[in-house]
Design an enzyme around this catalytic site. Sequence first.
Site, PDB file in Angstrom:
ATOM      1  N   LEU A  78      27.276  90.866 -42.710  1.00  0.00           N
ATOM      2  CA  LEU A  78      27.159  90.569 -44.109  1.00  0.00           C
ATOM      3  C   LEU A  78      25.733  90.491 -44.612  1.00  0.00           C
ATOM      4  CD1 LEU A  78      30.015  87.688 -44.527  1.00  0.00           C
ATOM      5  CD2 LEU A  78      30.179  90.084 -45.514  1.00  0.00           C
ATOM      6  N   ASN A 102      21.668  78.185 -35.381  1.00  0.00           N
ATOM      7  CA  ASN A 102      20.644  77.526 -34.552  1.00  0.00           C
ATOM      8  C   ASN A 102      19.284  78.266 -35.068  1.00  0.00           C
ATOM      9  OD1 ASN A 102      21.705  80.042 -32.977  1.00  0.00           O
ATOM     10  ND2 ASN A 102      20.310  79.881 -31.442  1.00  0.00           N
ATOM     11  N   PHE A 103      19.225  78.354 -36.317  1.00  0.00           N
ATOM     12  CA  PHE A 103      18.021  78.937 -37.086  1.00  0.00           C
ATOM     13  C   PHE A 103      17.042  77.600 -37.129  1.00  0.00           C
ATOM     14  CE2 PHE A 103      21.081  81.593 -39.632  1.00  0.00           C
ATOM     15  CZ  PHE A 103      20.709  82.606 -38.912  1.00  0.00           C
ATOM     16  N   ASP A 175      18.496  75.755 -23.247  1.00  0.00           N
ATOM     17  CA  ASP A 175      19.537  76.411 -24.117  1.00  0.00           C
ATOM     18  C   ASP A 175      20.751  76.058 -23.620  1.00  0.00           C
ATOM     19  OD1 ASP A 175      17.983  77.809 -26.090  1.00  0.00           O
ATOM     20  OD2 ASP A 175      17.560  79.558 -24.621  1.00  0.00           O
TER      21      ASP A 175
END
Length: 384
Positions: A78, A102-103, A175
């Site tokens: 998209l 997770n921006f 992470d």
Amino acid sequence: MTKTRDLPLDGIRVVDFTQVMLGPCATQVLADFGADVVKIERPGSGELSRNVFGGKTEKDLNNPVFYSLNRNKRSVTLDTRNEEDKNLVYELVKKSDVVVNNFRPGVMERMGFGYETLKEINPRIIYASGSGFGQTGPYVHKGGQDVLAQAMTGVMERRADRSIPRSIYPTALCDYTAGMHLVQGILAALLNRHKTGEGQEVSVSLYDSMLAMQMQEASFWTSEQTDLNWAALPLTGVFDTTDGAVVLVGAFKVNPLQDISTALELGEDLSIHYPDLETQIKNKAYLQDRFRKAFASNTTAYWIGRLEDQDLLCAPVKSLEEALEDPQTIHNQMVTTHSHPLHGDVKVISSPVHFSKTPFQVYRPAPTLGQHNDEIRSEIGGQK
């Protein structure tokens, strides 16, 4: 591939904006537990880990890094700058339970997908975010990354010995840890919503997760102003043998040094001269040198046998290749093989969470870019 049984999160839909590792390893756990994870990707390039090796072929976009983190998910491409596609995201959120990203803080808001916007569309939504340093605070706009979190939380500074150079931990420790904390938060928020009917925000950061991992050391420092360093204990270390290396943990016994002296055939009971932890710490260099010379005289298997005869904690130091082929790994079913449309049969790490009634399964390989465009658009009422 299809699900062969009901799974714990069947019926939960997750809108997944995540990329690289923190977010994808979290949403993969949700998918492994049965959630319908819909991965929102950029047309043409997809999320960043599709491009980790720089190639542009279809195989490059579905490389081992990507498929290790994205099984059991669906992919839809998209363009969120396009109003029609943005509206499709809103329609998807209406029919979903969780949104994960997770921006950097502020990115989702600029895209039009902040929590305040999405909760107006769906008040029950669980809005989960992973970041480098947190959603607010002095480092909020600083780029977050695993190695930076290692450096800024004291993890990189911690070494068994100050003479050892500082180095980067070679696995994405921060992470993965933050990703698992994000899973915990999402599951707890879903449980709370089941009781109250209300959604909420959930956030974790690499920074906080690394501080939390040092909970014992931090408490010891704040209480005693003393460094607690398990790797620096005088009877613990990694020692080369004639064909490899052994790790020894000389602890959790009444008199470990006596047992080590016997196991290593030192010819004397060193605990007579160094009877307590204080004297052992003061004489660590001498003790470790005695250990080192002994280990260097024989094989790993020989010393493991001797140490285990004294019920001492020890293990051979193995490569990843050796660990993947270890009988315990095979017994625990920690490597699973499934069919990938571009790579054929691939081996990946299985789920470390073992259920007695709803065991792990790969019911969908990691998706190719936009593989599920038509079916997802159809489900949410968009054009094919």
